[in-house]
Design a protein around this motif. Structure first.
Motif, PDB file in Angstrom:
ATOM      1  N   ASN A 142       0.818  -1.195   0.000  1.00 33.36           N
ATOM      2  CA  ASN A 142       0.000   0.000   0.000  1.00 33.36           C
ATOM      3  C   ASN A 142       0.863   1.261   0.000  1.00 33.36           C
ATOM      4  O   ASN A 142       0.735   2.118   0.878  1.00 33.36           O
ATOM      5  N   PRO A 143       1.749   1.394  -1.004  1.00 39.15           N
ATOM      6  CA  PRO A 143       2.730   2.488  -0.944  1.00 39.15           C
ATOM      7  C   PRO A 143       2.090   3.866  -0.920  1.00 39.15           C
ATOM      8  O   PRO A 143       2.615   4.779  -0.286  1.00 39.15           O
ATOM      9  N   LYS A 144       0.946   4.017  -1.587  1.00 36.13           N
ATOM     10  CA  LYS A 144       0.310   5.347  -1.622  1.00 36.13           C
ATOM     11  C   LYS A 144      -0.007   5.846  -0.220  1.00 36.13           C
ATOM     12  O   LYS A 144       0.258   6.989   0.116  1.00 36.13           O
ATOM     13  N   ASP A 145      -0.597   4.958   0.590  1.00 35.39           N
ATOM     14  CA  ASP A 145      -0.991   5.352   1.941  1.00 35.39           C
ATOM     15  C   ASP A 145       0.209   5.530   2.865  1.00 35.39           C
ATOM     16  O   ASP A 145       0.159   6.294   3.818  1.00 35.39           O
ATOM     17  N   ASN A 146       1.270   4.805   2.588  1.00 38.02           N
ATOM     18  CA  ASN A 146       2.376   4.776   3.539  1.00 38.02           C
ATOM     19  C   ASN A 146       3.498   5.771   3.252  1.00 38.02           C
ATOM     20  O   ASN A 146       4.232   6.140   4.158  1.00 38.02           O
ATOM     21  N   SER A 147       3.630   6.205   1.992  1.00 37.45           N
ATOM     22  CA  SER A 147       4.814   7.004   1.686  1.00 37.45           C
ATOM     23  C   SER A 147       4.811   8.340   2.426  1.00 37.45           C
ATOM     24  O   SER A 147       5.847   8.745   2.967  1.00 37.45           O
ATOM     25  N   ALA A 148       3.665   9.012   2.509  1.00 39.43           N
ATOM     26  CA  ALA A 148       3.643  10.319   3.191  1.00 39.43           C
ATOM     27  C   ALA A 148       4.032  10.158   4.661  1.00 39.43           C
ATOM     28  O   ALA A 148       4.766  10.980   5.219  1.00 39.43           O
ATOM     29  N   LYS A 149       3.566   9.066   5.245  1.00 41.79           N
ATOM     30  CA  LYS A 149       3.831   8.837   6.673  1.00 41.79           C
ATOM     31  C   LYS A 149       5.327   8.593   6.922  1.00 41.79           C
ATOM     32  O   LYS A 149       5.917   9.148   7.856  1.00 41.79           O
ATOM     33  N   VAL A 150       5.928   7.784   6.067  1.00 47.82           N
ATOM     34  CA  VAL A 150       7.347   7.479   6.294  1.00 47.82           C
ATOM     35  C   VAL A 150       8.231   8.675   5.952  1.00 47.82           C
ATOM     36  O   VAL A 150       9.226   8.946   6.630  1.00 47.82           O
ATOM     37  N   ILE A 151       7.832   9.446   4.949  1.00 51.04           N
ATOM     38  CA  ILE A 151       8.595  10.657   4.589  1.00 51.04           C
ATOM     39  C   ILE A 151       8.550  11.657   5.750  1.00 51.04           C
ATOM     40  O   ILE A 151       9.582  12.223   6.142  1.00 51.04           O
ATOM     41  N   ALA A 152       7.355  11.852   6.312  1.00 54.45           N
ATOM     42  CA  ALA A 152       7.217  12.803   7.437  1.00 54.45           C
ATOM     43  C   ALA A 152       8.052  12.346   8.629  1.00 54.45           C
ATOM     44  O   ALA A 152       8.710  13.153   9.297  1.00 54.45           O
ATOM     45  N   TRP A 153       8.055  11.046   8.875  1.00 57.41           N
ATOM     46  CA  TRP A 153       8.833  10.520  10.002  1.00 57.41           C
ATOM     47  C   TRP A 153      10.330  10.762   9.779  1.00 57.41           C
ATOM     48  O   TRP A 153      11.044  11.221  10.679  1.00 57.41           O
ATOM     49  N   ALA A 154      10.775  10.473   8.548  1.00 60.03           N
ATOM     50  CA  ALA A 154      12.206  10.647   8.239  1.00 60.03           C
ATOM     51  C   ALA A 154      12.623  12.106   8.444  1.00 60.03           C
ATOM     52  O   ALA A 154      13.674  12.392   9.032  1.00 60.03           O
TER      53      ALA A 154
END
Ligand SMILES: Cc1cc2nc3c(=O)[nH]c(=O)nc-3n(C[C@H](O)[C@H](O)[C@H](O)COP(=O)(O)O)c2cc1C
Length: 159
Positions: A142-154
């Motif tokens: 589910n990359p669409k849902d997860n990419s924003a979250k992981v980018i913000a965390w990084a």
């Protein structure tokens, strides 16, 4: 500030997270590779991988020697295996004595065990400052849902 992303991934989910994190903050990134081959299909992979965790195995790493001293921040990624971190990460932690680092942890899992996994990781490398942790359920699906979250965390790690 120099940052290393170091991770193991068996089916590509943790790698997906690692690549996104390293791209976001322009960090160096190293995927842990082992000579030990785990079965990749079906029930066998869970039995062999789970057994490897329970027996505390430290499979030999194929990676060239790493200079961890040059990094102030180390971001460690693992799939959750049997409620713990994967054996190649155990090999890495045994081989490189991490202390005095800023450490962030990320994990991919199938639905449970990430908190236990993080607790065990922290216990394995106590003499460090832990600056963040995040877990995802099979994020590659589910990359669409997860990419924003992981980018913000990084991005939050350098604040
Ligand atoms: C040997 C083995 C043990 C696992 N144990 C767990 C577990 O305890 N809890 C869980 O939620 N998922 C477990 N999983 C599922 C993986 O953590 C999950 O699919 C993860 O996203 C895989 O990451 P990867 O694609 O980077 O290998 C296990 C998978 C394997 C192969």
């Amino acid at each position: 500030m120099s940052t290393l992303v170091i991770y193991f991934s068996f089916n590509g989910n943790t790698k997906y997270l690692a690549d996104t994190i390293a791209d976001t903050i322009s960090a160096d990134s190293i995927e842990l590779k082992t000579s030990k081959q785990y079965p990749t299909e079906g029930l066998k992979k869970f039995l062999w991988g789970g057994k490897s965790v329970l027996f505390g195995e430290e499979p030999a790493l194929l990676n060239a020697p790493m200079d961890v001293n040059k990094y102030e921040t180390i971001i460690i990624g693992t799939p959750v295996w049997a409620g713990s971190f994967a054996p190649p990460v155990k090999s890495f932690l045994s081989q490189y004595n991490l202390h005095g680092k800023r450490i962030a942890l990320f994990a991919s899992h199938g639905g449970g065990g990430a908190e236990k996994c993080f607790a065990k990781l922290k216990k394995a490398i106590p003499d460090n400052e832990f600056i963040g942790e995040i877990a995802f359920v099979d994020p590659k699906k589910n990359p669409k849902d997860n990419s924003a979250k992981v980018i913000a965390w990084a991005k939050s790690l350098s604040n």
